[in-house]
Design a protein around this motif. Structure first.
Motif, PDB file in Angstrom:
ATOM      1  N   PHE A  37       0.808  -1.219   0.000  1.00 18.43           N
ATOM      2  CA  PHE A  37       0.000   0.000   0.000  1.00 18.43           C
ATOM      3  C   PHE A  37       0.843   1.270   0.000  1.00 18.43           C
ATOM      4  O   PHE A  37       0.317   2.355   0.287  1.00 18.43           O
ATOM      5  CB  PHE A  37      -0.939  -0.003   1.217  1.00 18.43           C
ATOM      6  CG  PHE A  37      -1.934  -1.127   1.191  1.00 18.43           C
ATOM      7  CD1 PHE A  37      -3.144  -0.988   0.534  1.00 18.43           C
ATOM      8  CD2 PHE A  37      -1.651  -2.344   1.803  1.00 18.43           C
ATOM      9  CE1 PHE A  37      -4.057  -2.024   0.497  1.00 18.43           C
ATOM     10  CE2 PHE A  37      -2.556  -3.389   1.773  1.00 18.43           C
ATOM     11  CZ  PHE A  37      -3.763  -3.226   1.120  1.00 18.43           C
ATOM     12  N   PHE A  38       2.139   1.143  -0.323  1.00 18.87           N
ATOM     13  CA  PHE A  38       3.014   2.312  -0.289  1.00 18.87           C
ATOM     14  C   PHE A  38       3.734   2.503  -1.623  1.00 18.87           C
ATOM     15  O   PHE A  38       4.090   1.531  -2.295  1.00 18.87           O
ATOM     16  CB  PHE A  38       4.062   2.163   0.826  1.00 18.87           C
ATOM     17  CG  PHE A  38       3.489   2.040   2.204  1.00 18.87           C
ATOM     18  CD1 PHE A  38       2.846   3.117   2.789  1.00 18.87           C
ATOM     19  CD2 PHE A  38       3.576   0.847   2.907  1.00 18.87           C
ATOM     20  CE1 PHE A  38       2.307   3.008   4.067  1.00 18.87           C
ATOM     21  CE2 PHE A  38       3.037   0.735   4.177  1.00 18.87           C
ATOM     22  CZ  PHE A  38       2.398   1.819   4.764  1.00 18.87           C
ATOM     23  N   LYS A  39       3.958   3.754  -1.957  1.00 16.96           N
ATOM     24  CA  LYS A  39       4.777   4.083  -3.112  1.00 16.96           C
ATOM     25  C   LYS A  39       6.244   3.870  -2.740  1.00 16.96           C
ATOM     26  O   LYS A  39       6.601   3.895  -1.557  1.00 16.96           O
ATOM     27  CB  LYS A  39       4.537   5.533  -3.530  1.00 16.96           C
ATOM     28  CG  LYS A  39       3.102   5.821  -3.952  1.00 16.96           C
ATOM     29  CD  LYS A  39       2.917   7.296  -4.260  1.00 16.96           C
ATOM     30  CE  LYS A  39       1.479   7.599  -4.643  1.00 16.96           C
ATOM     31  NZ  LYS A  39       1.260   9.041  -4.884  1.00 16.96           N
ATOM     32  N   PRO A  40       7.122   3.683  -3.748  1.00 15.91           N
ATOM     33  CA  PRO A  40       8.542   3.445  -3.446  1.00 15.91           C
ATOM     34  C   PRO A  40       9.174   4.538  -2.578  1.00 15.91           C
ATOM     35  O   PRO A  40       9.960   4.237  -1.671  1.00 15.91           O
ATOM     36  CB  PRO A  40       9.190   3.396  -4.833  1.00 15.91           C
ATOM     37  CG  PRO A  40       8.085   2.928  -5.732  1.00 15.91           C
ATOM     38  CD  PRO A  40       6.828   3.525  -5.179  1.00 15.91           C
ATOM     39  N   VAL A  41       8.822   5.805  -2.827  1.00 13.61           N
ATOM     40  CA  VAL A  41       9.389   6.904  -2.040  1.00 13.61           C
ATOM     41  C   VAL A  41       8.945   6.795  -0.581  1.00 13.61           C
ATOM     42  O   VAL A  41       9.753   6.949   0.347  1.00 13.61           O
ATOM     43  CB  VAL A  41       8.966   8.267  -2.626  1.00 13.61           C
ATOM     44  CG1 VAL A  41       9.459   9.399  -1.736  1.00 13.61           C
ATOM     45  CG2 VAL A  41       9.509   8.427  -4.044  1.00 13.61           C
ATOM     46  N   THR A  42       7.674   6.515  -0.377  1.00 13.05           N
ATOM     47  CA  THR A  42       7.152   6.366   0.983  1.00 13.05           C
ATOM     48  C   THR A  42       7.775   5.156   1.670  1.00 13.05           C
ATOM     49  O   THR A  42       8.097   5.196   2.865  1.00 13.05           O
ATOM     50  CB  THR A  42       5.629   6.209   0.955  1.00 13.05           C
ATOM     51  OG1 THR A  42       5.046   7.292   0.235  1.00 13.05           O
ATOM     52  CG2 THR A  42       5.058   6.175   2.363  1.00 13.05           C
TER      53      THR A  42
END
Length: 245
Positions: A117-122
């Motif tokens: 549920f997270f983007k790579p940056v997050t």
């Protein structure tokens, strides 16, 4: 309330007509139906998160699914939809929850969800936050380390964080997974227990207060606190042992 309105719609119209009460107009019924469609998933999520078995790590996944539903709702509605603005406001209200480390780290350390549920940056920010906790000598009880040792530890921890989730059943308790893998992931398991043990709501503790109010009454107001605590403990833990009383 709106659900009940729709179930007894005909009875309400007849009652309003017989008693000379202004009836609900068709466009108002349309608003009620739109509200039900929009808010029903949030009601279901509220009940789920209010359970005593719920974990804080489930908040972000549930919110992400609801944001997707809001996107679908906004995509299929027109600019004249009566509650389109409410849907947009709900989306804004919940869209930044992953910036909260308490929720983000708990979700990331839950083997049912991990990085889904997270983007790579997050995800990189969450890893940095976890590594910061690990490197905190107060939280780990370890002394300050050299830069080379820190680099090595970071690499090992990232390797431990990279594998895919080990739980496919969403009903399984993730704390059991960490207990099984504690020997291999000792430091991470300690952090996981700290974050996953947090409940998503105060409902269970409020239920305990309500239970205490039922134990103490005018005819039993001299009950000692220790005995009241034991009665509460038995009441709320007896279902674990499937005790029928």
């Amino acid at each position: 309330m709106f659900e009940r309105f729709t179930k007894i719609k005909d009875a309400l119209s007849l009652y309003a007509n017989d008693n000379k009460i202004e009836s609900i107009f068709p466009e108002e019924w349309r608003v009620i139906e739109c509200c039900l469609e929009l808010l029903k998933p949030f009601e279901e999520a509220t009940h789920e998160m209010s359970s005593s078995q719920a974990l804080i790590s489930s908040v972000i996944p549930i919110i992400q699914m609801h944001l997707k539903k809001l996107d679908d709702y906004l995509a299929k509605t027109s600019e004249t939809d009566p509650i389109r603005l409410a849907a947009s406001n709900l989306k804004t209200q919940f869209s930044s929850l992953e910036d909260n480390n308490l929720f983000a780290i708990a979700t990331y350390l839950d083997p049912r969800y991990k990085h889904k549920f997270f983007k790579p940056v997050t995800e990189e920010k969450i890893k940095d936050a976890i590594l910061k906790i690990v490197n905190d000598p107060v939280s780990t009880g370890s002394p300050e380390s050299s830069p080379s040792w820190e680099t090595s530890k970071r690499r090992r921890l990232e390797d431990a964080l990279d594998p895919e989730p080990g739980i496919s059943d969403l009903d399984e308790n993730p704390l059991n997974w960490w207990k099984v893998n504690q020997s291999e992931l000792k430091i991470l398991s300690e952090i996981a227990r700290r974050f996953l043990s947090s409940p998503p709501a105060s409902v269970p503790s409020e239920q305990l207060f309500s239970g205490a109010g039922l134990i103490y009454d005018p005819l039993r107001k001299r009950l000692e606190p220790e005995k009241a605590a034991k009665l509460l403990f038995i009441k709320y833990n007896s279902p674990i042992f499937k005790f029928d009383y």
